[in-house]
Enzyme design. Structure first.
Site, PDB file in Angstrom:
ATOM      1  N   LYS A 101       5.600   5.467  18.005  1.00 41.80           N
ATOM      2  CA  LYS A 101       4.616   6.480  17.614  1.00 41.80           C
ATOM      3  C   LYS A 101       4.557   6.547  16.094  1.00 41.80           C
ATOM      4  O   LYS A 101       5.605   6.549  15.429  1.00 41.80           O
ATOM      5  CB  LYS A 101       5.013   7.850  18.169  1.00 41.80           C
ATOM      6  CG  LYS A 101       3.863   8.847  18.254  1.00 41.80           C
ATOM      7  CD  LYS A 101       2.923   8.513  19.401  1.00 41.80           C
ATOM      8  CE  LYS A 101       2.020   9.672  19.759  1.00 41.80           C
ATOM      9  NZ  LYS A 101       1.135   9.358  20.899  1.00 41.80           N
ATOM     10  N   THR A 114       4.991   7.140  24.394  1.00 40.23           N
ATOM     11  CA  THR A 114       4.939   7.489  22.972  1.00 40.23           C
ATOM     12  C   THR A 114       4.717   8.987  22.783  1.00 40.23           C
ATOM     13  O   THR A 114       5.085   9.546  21.744  1.00 40.23           O
ATOM     14  CB  THR A 114       3.843   6.696  22.239  1.00 40.23           C
ATOM     15  OG1 THR A 114       2.560   7.031  22.763  1.00 40.23           O
ATOM     16  CG2 THR A 114       4.089   5.203  22.365  1.00 40.23           C
ATOM     17  N   ARG A 146      -1.209  -0.642 -26.538  1.00 40.31           N
ATOM     18  CA  ARG A 146      -2.126  -0.438 -25.427  1.00 40.31           C
ATOM     19  C   ARG A 146      -1.656   0.713 -24.559  1.00 40.31           C
ATOM     20  O   ARG A 146      -0.483   1.133 -24.620  1.00 40.31           O
ATOM     21  CB  ARG A 146      -2.224  -1.695 -24.565  1.00 40.31           C
ATOM     22  CG  ARG A 146      -0.920  -2.057 -23.866  1.00 40.31           C
ATOM     23  CD  ARG A 146      -1.074  -3.230 -22.915  1.00 40.31           C
ATOM     24  NE  ARG A 146       0.189  -3.547 -22.238  1.00 40.31           N
ATOM     25  CZ  ARG A 146       0.289  -4.420 -21.244  1.00 40.31           C
ATOM     26  NH1 ARG A 146      -0.771  -5.059 -20.805  1.00 40.31           N
ATOM     27  NH2 ARG A 146       1.465  -4.655 -20.675  1.00 40.31           N
ATOM     28  N   GLN A 199       6.802  -6.592 -16.645  1.00 46.88           N
ATOM     29  CA  GLN A 199       7.980  -7.260 -16.092  1.00 46.88           C
ATOM     30  C   GLN A 199       9.261  -6.801 -16.789  1.00 46.88           C
ATOM     31  O   GLN A 199      10.270  -6.502 -16.138  1.00 46.88           O
ATOM     32  CB  GLN A 199       7.828  -8.782 -16.211  1.00 46.88           C
ATOM     33  CG  GLN A 199       6.812  -9.392 -15.257  1.00 46.88           C
ATOM     34  CD  GLN A 199       5.401  -9.406 -15.822  1.00 46.88           C
ATOM     35  OE1 GLN A 199       5.065  -8.636 -16.723  1.00 46.88           O
ATOM     36  NE2 GLN A 199       4.576 -10.309 -15.292  1.00 46.88           N
ATOM     37  N   HIS A 217      -5.103  -0.856 -15.408  1.00 42.85           N
ATOM     38  CA  HIS A 217      -5.648  -1.096 -16.735  1.00 42.85           C
ATOM     39  C   HIS A 217      -6.519   0.053 -17.238  1.00 42.85           C
ATOM     40  O   HIS A 217      -7.280   0.666 -16.480  1.00 42.85           O
ATOM     41  CB  HIS A 217      -6.475  -2.381 -16.727  1.00 42.85           C
ATOM     42  CG  HIS A 217      -5.756  -3.559 -16.169  1.00 42.85           C
ATOM     43  ND1 HIS A 217      -4.668  -4.137 -16.789  1.00 42.85           N
ATOM     44  CD2 HIS A 217      -5.942  -4.266 -15.030  1.00 42.85           C
ATOM     45  CE1 HIS A 217      -4.238  -5.159 -16.065  1.00 42.85           C
ATOM     46  NE2 HIS A 217      -4.982  -5.249 -14.983  1.00 42.85           N
TER      47      HIS A 217
END
Length: 282
Positions: free
Chosen positions: A12, A57, A175, A218, A246
């Site tokens: 479920k 279920t 940025r 990263q 972005h």
């Protein structure tokens, strides 16, 4: 033609539960969404239409509320363990139970430094998560979080990347860096206070994101993982996923105006996806 049933499970999904704990006039509130998946001796249902071993279920759904009544919901980790163990112990045909929980976050209303006894504020997309896989003689658990949305307006750049004839991206040392963090880690000892440990993990992620220059998503991801493993000896491995959401400088030169790195166009898609798993080395 012959065929073989190679694997099967059922259960479920999206069972919603809110639970109030009342202690001397102070109320705690938790809201969760539960998925339950059962594996075991259910082959006859698939191969012969024999449902004698099938736990409906609807029963699975009802069991979520029953276990909340019996054991309470102190944390998503403790509740997931109680629920997974119940199915394995109750039904001999169940070999394995997987319980996955997502917790919607509510925080107490605060006014003038005082926390309200029973009023809460929500609205964030952030969720606490956990997953328990239980058999009659084993239990594995993961904790995590998802939807931790963060942004900083400077102290981020991206230079020195590989370029070819299809590259149009300009290098930059200043940025906007925006991402939504998903984190997941195995819990070596399921009996520990993983709510508190998650808070520590979250603090580490935010500290590194906020206070270190980011030369790439990263590098920041790896530094976040290192900080978590340094701060949390209970965790030996952490997986992080961080989309690069972005904010592109708006091209207003064609309007005869100068963009002083202060006007951006949010670009929800497409977006970069960066993920990694970092493990402690003994």
């Amino acid at each position: 033609m012959s065929v073989i049933l190679t694997n099967q499970s059922y259960g479920k999904s999206q069972v919603c539960l809110s639970y109030v704990t009342r202690r001397d006039g102070i109320h705690d509130f938790i809201q969760i969404t539960v998925d339950v998946a059962l594996e075991g001796d259910f082959h006859a249902a698939y191969l012969e239409g024999d449902n004698s071993n099938v736990v409906p279920t609807d029963t699975v759904k009802n069991t979520v509320y029953a276990i909340a009544r019996i054991h309470g919901v102190e944390s998503i980790e403790s509740f997931a363990q109680h629920l997974a163990k119940h199915f394995c112990k109750t039904y001999p045909q169940v070999d394995s139970t997987t319980v996955s929980i997502s917790q919607t976050l509510w925080t107490r209303v605060c006014r003038d430094g005082a926390s309200h006894d029973h009023a809460f504020v929500g609205g964030s997309n952030e969720r606490n998560t956990c997953r328990v896989v239980a058999t009659n003689d084993s239990l594995l658990m993961h904790s995590g979080l998802l939807g931790l949305q963060v942004l900083k307006t400077t102290e981020s750049g991206f230079v020195g990347f590989s370029k070819d004839q299809y590259t149009t991206l300009a290098e930059t040392t200043d940025r906007i860096f925006a991402t939504t963090i998903t984190a997941d880690w195995p819990c070596g000892d399921p009996t520990l206070d993983w709510t508190q440990i998650r808070d520590t993990v979250r603090g580490c992620l935010l500290d590194i994101f906020s206070n270190r220059y980011s030369p790439s998503v990263q590098k920041t991801l790896h530094e976040m993982a290192e900080a978590v493993l340094e701060e949390c000896p209970q965790i030996d491995e952490i997986a992080l996923k961080m989309p690069n959401q972005h904010h592109i400088p708006a091209d207003i030169a064609k309007l005869g105006l100068e963009n002083n790195n202060d006007i951006f166009v949010p670009s929800p898609e497409p977006f970069g996806v960066i993920s990694a798993t970092i493990r402690r080395v003994a």
